[in-house]
Design an enzyme around this catalytic site. Sequence first.
Site, PDB file in Angstrom:
ATOM      1  N   HIS A 240     -62.584 -61.885  25.530  1.00  0.00           N
ATOM      2  CA  HIS A 240     -64.008 -61.539  25.573  1.00  0.00           C
ATOM      3  C   HIS A 240     -64.887 -62.569  24.871  1.00  0.00           C
ATOM      4  O   HIS A 240     -66.051 -62.304  24.591  1.00  0.00           O
ATOM      5  CB  HIS A 240     -64.233 -60.152  24.961  1.00  0.00           C
ATOM      6  CG  HIS A 240     -63.428 -59.085  25.636  1.00  0.00           C
ATOM      7  ND1 HIS A 240     -62.205 -58.675  25.164  1.00  0.00           N
ATOM      8  CD2 HIS A 240     -63.673 -58.375  26.768  1.00  0.00           C
ATOM      9  CE1 HIS A 240     -61.720 -57.736  25.970  1.00  0.00           C
ATOM     10  NE2 HIS A 240     -62.570 -57.538  26.939  1.00  0.00           N
ATOM     11  N   GLY A 241     -64.317 -63.728  24.543  1.00  0.00           N
ATOM     12  CA  GLY A 241     -65.131 -64.832  24.071  1.00  0.00           C
ATOM     13  C   GLY A 241     -65.557 -64.790  22.622  1.00  0.00           C
ATOM     14  O   GLY A 241     -66.650 -65.266  22.293  1.00  0.00           O
TER      15      GLY A 241
END
Length: 215
Positions: free
Chosen positions: A180-181
Amino acid sequence: MLNIAISNQMLFRQIRTAHTDIKVPDFDHIRRGSLQCADMKSTESEDSRKTCSYMIVGTAATVGLYGLKSEVTRYVSYLSASADVLALSKIEINLADVPEGKSVTFKWRGKPLFIRHRTAEQIAAARAVPVGSLRDPMSDEERCRNPSFLVVIGVCTHLGCIPIADAGDFGPGGYYCPCHGSHFDGAARVRKGPAPLNLVIPEHTYVGETGLIVG
């Protein structure tokens, strides 16, 4: 007729109007106990009767507690970790096997454990970050007992993915979660992305110059 009258008179004479010869049963010896005097009042035997009741209740409570203790001990023994699991509760690492500037992954309690041997530049960069600007404020000194080594559990605090070492916007020396970065800096502090907290630092102890015990 005379005979009938005499018979009726004899029948009436045999009917009794009172039973004065019947003795009423006395159950005092049962009510007050076979060891007590039948003539003793209840108030006079109250202490001994209470003592007997207390002994019965105390004995029953003691037996019940011993039984409960046995069940609790058996239940706790059933839930306790096995010997092979306890053996993995701690891990000993030789820090000489971790090259400077690199992050090495170990397995501890079923989770990845990141050990990074930081360079002087990485240490300086991590300590130059203003703590007040961080989402989860922690100084580099708080997270690294030994400035040269960073010890963290390699599980992202967002949804449990495994971050990638030496990646992201805050490297070299940082971590990046590809799910999810989320981005983490050289002290494994969250700097960007949805992760709410820094990477977790496990309990660890340094032994000598090159020894590290985690757990």
